[in-house]
Scaffold this active site. Structure first.
Site, short mmCIF file in Angstrom:
data_model
loop_
_atom_site.label_atom_id
_atom_site.label_comp_id
_atom_site.label_asym_id
_atom_site.label_seq_id
_atom_site.Cartn_x
_atom_site.Cartn_y
_atom_site.Cartn_z
N THR A 176 -0.27 -0.25 -6.27
CA THR A 176 -1.59 0.40 -6.19
C THR A 176 -2.16 0.79 -7.54
OG1 THR A 176 -1.01 1.26 -4.01
CG2 THR A 176 -2.80 2.37 -5.16
N GLU A 182 -2.93 1.00 -11.62
CA GLU A 182 -3.36 -0.05 -12.57
C GLU A 182 -4.08 -1.16 -11.82
OE1 GLU A 182 -3.12 -0.24 -15.88
OE2 GLU A 182 -1.96 1.58 -16.22
N GLY A 239 -1.81 11.27 -14.48
CA GLY A 239 -0.45 11.47 -15.01
C GLY A 239 -0.47 12.31 -16.27
N ASP A 259 -5.33 -1.81 -7.51
CA ASP A 259 -4.75 -2.12 -6.20
C ASP A 259 -4.57 -3.64 -6.09
OD1 ASP A 259 -4.50 -1.45 -3.14
OD2 ASP A 259 -5.90 -3.13 -3.32
N THR A 316 -9.46 7.67 -12.48
CA THR A 316 -9.65 7.79 -11.03
C THR A 316 -10.24 9.14 -10.63
OG1 THR A 316 -7.71 6.40 -10.76
CG2 THR A 316 -8.39 7.65 -8.83
N SER A 348 -10.47 2.30 -6.81
CA SER A 348 -10.66 0.90 -7.19
C SER A 348 -12.06 0.64 -7.75
CB SER A 348 -10.44 0.00 -5.96
OG SER A 348 -9.16 0.20 -5.45
N GLN A 378 22.64 -14.19 5.14
CA GLN A 378 22.63 -13.36 3.93
C GLN A 378 22.14 -14.19 2.73
OE1 GLN A 378 23.33 -10.21 4.32
NE2 GLN A 378 24.09 -9.28 2.45
C1 LIG Z 1 1.42 8.18 -8.65
C2 LIG Z 1 0.06 7.79 -9.10
C3 LIG Z 1 -0.25 7.82 -10.44
C4 LIG Z 1 -1.54 7.53 -10.87
N1 LIG Z 1 -1.86 7.69 -12.19
C5 LIG Z 1 -3.16 7.59 -12.57
C6 LIG Z 1 -3.55 7.94 -13.89
O1 LIG Z 1 -2.74 8.37 -14.71
N2 LIG Z 1 -4.86 7.82 -14.21
C7 LIG Z 1 -5.79 7.36 -13.33
O2 LIG Z 1 -6.96 7.26 -13.71
N3 LIG Z 1 -5.46 7.00 -12.07
C8 LIG Z 1 -4.17 7.14 -11.66
N4 LIG Z 1 -3.81 6.81 -10.37
C9 LIG Z 1 -4.82 6.35 -9.43
C10 LIG Z 1 -4.69 4.88 -9.09
O3 LIG Z 1 -5.04 4.10 -10.19
C11 LIG Z 1 -5.56 4.61 -7.86
O4 LIG Z 1 -4.91 5.23 -6.78
C12 LIG Z 1 -5.76 3.13 -7.62
O5 LIG Z 1 -6.61 2.58 -8.57
C13 LIG Z 1 -6.30 2.82 -6.22
O6 LIG Z 1 -7.42 3.57 -5.94
P1 LIG Z 1 -7.51 4.41 -4.59
O7 LIG Z 1 -6.30 5.24 -4.47
O8 LIG Z 1 -8.81 5.10 -4.60
O9 LIG Z 1 -7.47 3.34 -3.45
P2 LIG Z 1 -8.72 2.68 -2.69
O10 LIG Z 1 -9.55 1.95 -3.67
O11 LIG Z 1 -9.38 3.69 -1.84
O12 LIG Z 1 -7.95 1.66 -1.78
C14 LIG Z 1 -7.45 2.00 -0.47
C15 LIG Z 1 -7.21 0.71 0.31
O13 LIG Z 1 -8.46 0.04 0.46
C16 LIG Z 1 -8.33 -1.30 0.07
N5 LIG Z 1 -9.55 -1.75 -0.63
C17 LIG Z 1 -10.29 -1.07 -1.53
N6 LIG Z 1 -11.29 -1.83 -1.99
C18 LIG Z 1 -11.17 -3.03 -1.39
C19 LIG Z 1 -11.86 -4.26 -1.47
N7 LIG Z 1 -12.90 -4.43 -2.28
N8 LIG Z 1 -11.44 -5.28 -0.72
C20 LIG Z 1 -10.39 -5.16 0.10
N9 LIG Z 1 -9.68 -4.03 0.22
C21 LIG Z 1 -10.06 -2.98 -0.52
C22 LIG Z 1 -7.17 -1.35 -0.90
O14 LIG Z 1 -6.52 -2.61 -0.85
C23 LIG Z 1 -6.26 -0.23 -0.39
O15 LIG Z 1 -5.36 -0.74 0.54
C24 LIG Z 1 -2.51 7.10 -9.93
C25 LIG Z 1 -2.19 7.02 -8.58
C26 LIG Z 1 -0.93 7.40 -8.15
C27 LIG Z 1 -0.64 7.41 -6.69
#
Ligand SMILES: Cc1cc2nc3c(=O)[nH]c(=O)nc-3n(C[C@H](O)[C@H](O)[C@H](O)COP(=O)(O)OP(=O)(O)OC[C@H]3O[C@@H](n4cnc5c(N)ncnc54)[C@H](O)[C@@H]3O)c2cc1C
EC number: 1.3.3.6
Length: 692
Positions: A473, A475, A225, A477, A186, A192, A384
């Protein structure tokens, strides 16, 4: 099969009044089991269900045995180890920095002291690996995720995307934690949309090295991570740039994975050209040190390209067995589905814990009651039951579905069968998103179902909810993953018309085109007898019908809109429909697996308990979507009413065996760390916690 009630119709008021009276009678029966039913007040729906009037006597041991995974031994070893080490147990209040250190020490303890070596199973015995992950995650979810980062993400990328030379060089160090590492995919601007990554790896033929660069702030690796504190290496996903002899000078070969050392092996100092920042305090999972990485002309040997799907020779020539960037990218991501499988599996583990805490507490907690009589258990309130019993049934449903997923994933790792790879890819995306979204909501329901005491941190809902929330989110979203399921269904739908084959999980679609899309049968639409409603065939047909219809309709809508809006616009125009389709398909797969599990259960009483839960799962889902079925007259009005009543009744029946169903999860060691889940001694456990 026709219900007897059809021959003996009752007004709705009569029927509701009788049911209420029966329910009160059953409630008092439950509270004083020695009472026998009054002959003047027949039990609910005795016409069709006299056999179910008694509380089921469940052989708890047989049920536990059936539920128990193959790898209970290693799970018990893990629980025993942590139980024997209070210094490695996570306290309720802990700072971020202490939590990170504790989490690292927990992992070191697990690997070097308890002798549990998860990495050995990542490729060779995934079922065992996921069992370890489940157990470790229930000790502290941060530990489960930290372990996943080290072995499944960092380690998994090395062995799955690399070749023998990488395995030979890195396996032992990853296994024994000398080589702690990260998975750096990321970026700040792209989560994503991984194909939009901007980090570059430019080949320098003079030095036989790649040069890793972060071209702008948006390309800083984010959320990584293990990066903020503990990682020594990172698998960095970057665009491979090769020099060419044409006017462009370079060629972008798409995203590839590279091993990049980020800290010195001896001093642990950050290496030259690498900048690391801390992503800071998070909503949950604060035992995991997420960080941000920036690269300024960091040089790595050519050998550090994880070259299973594409390689660069000494003279800069690119080779790959896969013809296009998209295919290579697909194959790369395909190797990473293990993380999703693990999250789906772990999420069911969280659901088991929270359902167990809420149900045990609800059995024990008493509030109100009939005048001058003892107060009743809150689980005897219909509301419940409505909150918790379909949830308990769903927990069982997801348990069997994720076991199936793990099985298929293991088979895929052994055979590399192409169809299976595609199947597992879509199934893992679907189950991961469906189950984690469900669990996230269920955690709030459970907290609320336990009233104020559910809000005490010691009772675990807060940390479970905060730690688990991000499962929706990372692995992938959930909304994005569900679209992959929908896209896969559409692809197979199209292939079907071109004479293609359908894999096992999807084979029902073959029939669906022929059978389910014919007009709903006006006769069966009226059948409302209990035997019919509890018939797996009726239930599965209803689920399949819904999926097939959604698929057929969305395919037509996409075709129509793409003429004016183009492919992207049409997809967006139909997006909610597509998500509903994906969920409907996943629910269908889950139900099919649950029905199969009921059928295969060898003990009759355990089987009967599972059947209750399975019927509740199926009918509750049909009832929740009753509008869809009514709209197309798949279900006539009276049948809809019968489904609702039977669902409530099954909730009540499941409530009667809730203790046995929950006990069969075999979670005592760590679940009882929530004092309100202590069946016999909850209040004294709880008062001790606050200091009395
Ligand atoms: C605690 C934590 C640990 C993590 N660890 C790692 C790691 O070790 N290595 C790593 O590489 N990454 C890591 N990540 C990153 C994580 O994989 C990404 O946050 C995730 O893939 C989502 O990407 P984004 O945050 O850019 O969300 P975005 O892609 O920006 O999404 C934001 C919103 O937009 C919506 N959206 C996006 N695209 C579309 C679409 N085509 N259609 C409809 N809705 C859409 C999504 O549903 C979401 O609600 C970590 C994240 C966190 C928070």
């Amino acid at each position: 099969m026709e219900s007897r009630r059809e021959k003996n119709p009752m007004t709705e008021e009569e029927s509701d009044g009788l049911i209420a009276a029966r329910r009160i009678q059953r409630l008092s029966l439950h509270l004083s089991p020695s009472l026998t039913p009054s002959p003047s007040l027949p039990l609910v729906q005795t016409e069709t269900c006299s056999a179910r009037s008694k509380k089921l006597d469940v052989n708890g041991e047989a049920l536990s045995l059936y539920m128990r995974g193959k790898h209970i031994d290693i799970q018990e070893k893990i629980f025993d180890f942590f139980n024997s080490r209070p210094d490695l147990q996570t306290p309720i209040e802990i700072s971020k920095d202490d939590h990170r250190e504790l989490c690292m020490n927990q992992l070191i303890g697990l690997v070097r002291e308890a002798g549990v070596r998860p990495f050995r199973y990542v490729a060779d015995d995934p079922e065992k690996y996921f069992a370890i992950m489940e157990a470790v995650g229930s000790v502290d979810m941060s530990l489960g995720i930290k372990m996943g980062v080290q072995y499944s993400l960092w380690g998994g990328s090395v062995i799955n995307l690399g070749t023998k030379k990488h395995r030979d060089k890195y396996f032992d160090g990853i296994d024994n934690l000398d080589y702690t590492g990260c998975f750096a995919m990321t970026e700040l601007h792209h989560g994503s949309n991984v194909q939009g990554l901007q980090t570059t790896a430019t080949f320098d033929p003079l030095k036989d090295e790649f040069v890793i660069d972060t071209p702008n702030d948006g390309a800083i690796k984010w959320w990584i991570g293990n990066a903020a504190v503990h990682g020594k290496f990172a698998t960095v996903f970057a665009r491979l740039i090769l020099p060419t002899h044409d006017s462009k000078g370079v060629s972008d070969m798409g995203v590839h994975a590279f091993i990049v050392p980020i800290r010195d092996m001896k001093t642990h100092q950050t290496l030259p050209g690498v900048e690391i920042q801390d992503c800071g305090h998070k909503v949950g999972l604060n035992g995991v040190d997420n960080g941000a990485l920036r690269f300024r002309s960091v040089r790595i040997p050519r050998d550090n390209l994880l070259n299973r799907f594409g390689d660069v020779s000494r003279d800069g020539t690119y080779t790959s067995s896969l013809p296009t960037i998209n295919k290579r990218f697909g194959a790369t991501l395909g190797e990473l589905v293990g993380g999703r499988v693990g999250l789906a599996y772990a999420s069911v583990g969280v659901l088991k814990i929270s359902a167990t805490i809420a149900i045990r507490y609800s059995l024990l907690r008493q509030q109100f009651g009939p005048p001058k009589q003892p107060e009743v258990s809150i689980l005897d309130y219909q509301s419940q039951q409505h909150k918790l019993m379909p949830m308990l049934a769903s927990t069982y449903a997801y348990h069997f579905a994720t076991l199936y997923l793990v099985e298929k994933y293991s088979e895929m790792k052994k055979t590399h069968d192409e169809q299976l790879v595609a199947d597992v890819h879509a199934l893992s995306a679907g189950l991961k998103s469906y189950v984690t979204s469900y669990t996230a909501k269920a955690l709030s329901v459970c907290r609320e179902a336990c009233g104020g005491h559910g809000y005490a941190a010691v009772n675990r809902f807060g940390s479970l909810r905060n730690d688990h929330d991000i499962f929706q989110t990372f692995e992938g979203d959930n909304t994005v993953l569900l679209q992959q399921v929908a896209a896969d269904l559409l692809k197979r739908y199209k292939e079907k018309f071109q004479g293609g084959t359908l894999t096992v999980t999807w084979s029902y679609l073959r029939e669906s085109m022929n059978t389910y899309l014919s007009q709903p049968n006006p006769v069966t639409a009226r059948w409302e007898g209990e035997d019919h409603l509890r018939d797996p065939k009726f239930q599965l047909d209803a689920f399949r019908y819904r999926t097939s219809r959604l698929l057929q309709n969305v395919a037509a809508r996409l075709q129509k809109h793409s003429k004016t809006l183009g492919g992207f616009g049409a997809w967006n125009r139909c997006l909610n429909h597509l998500l509903t389709l994906a969920e409907s398909h996943i629910e269908t797969v889950i139900l099919a697996k649950f029905i199969e599990a009921v059928k295969n259960c060898p003990d009759p009483s355990a089987k009967a308990a599972l059947k209750l839960a399975c019927d509740l799962y199926a009918l509750d889902r049909i009832w929740k979507d009753i509008g869809t079925y009514r709209n197309v007259d798949y279900v006539a009005p009276n049948k809809a009413k019968a489904i609702h009543k039977l669902t409530e009744y099954l909730s009540f029946q499941v409530r009667n065996v809730a203790k046995e169903l929950v006990d069969a999860f075999e979670l005592p060691d760590h679940v009882t760390r929530a004092p309100i889940a202590m069946q016999s001694d909850a209040y004294s456990q709880y008062t001790q916690v606050v200091g009395f």
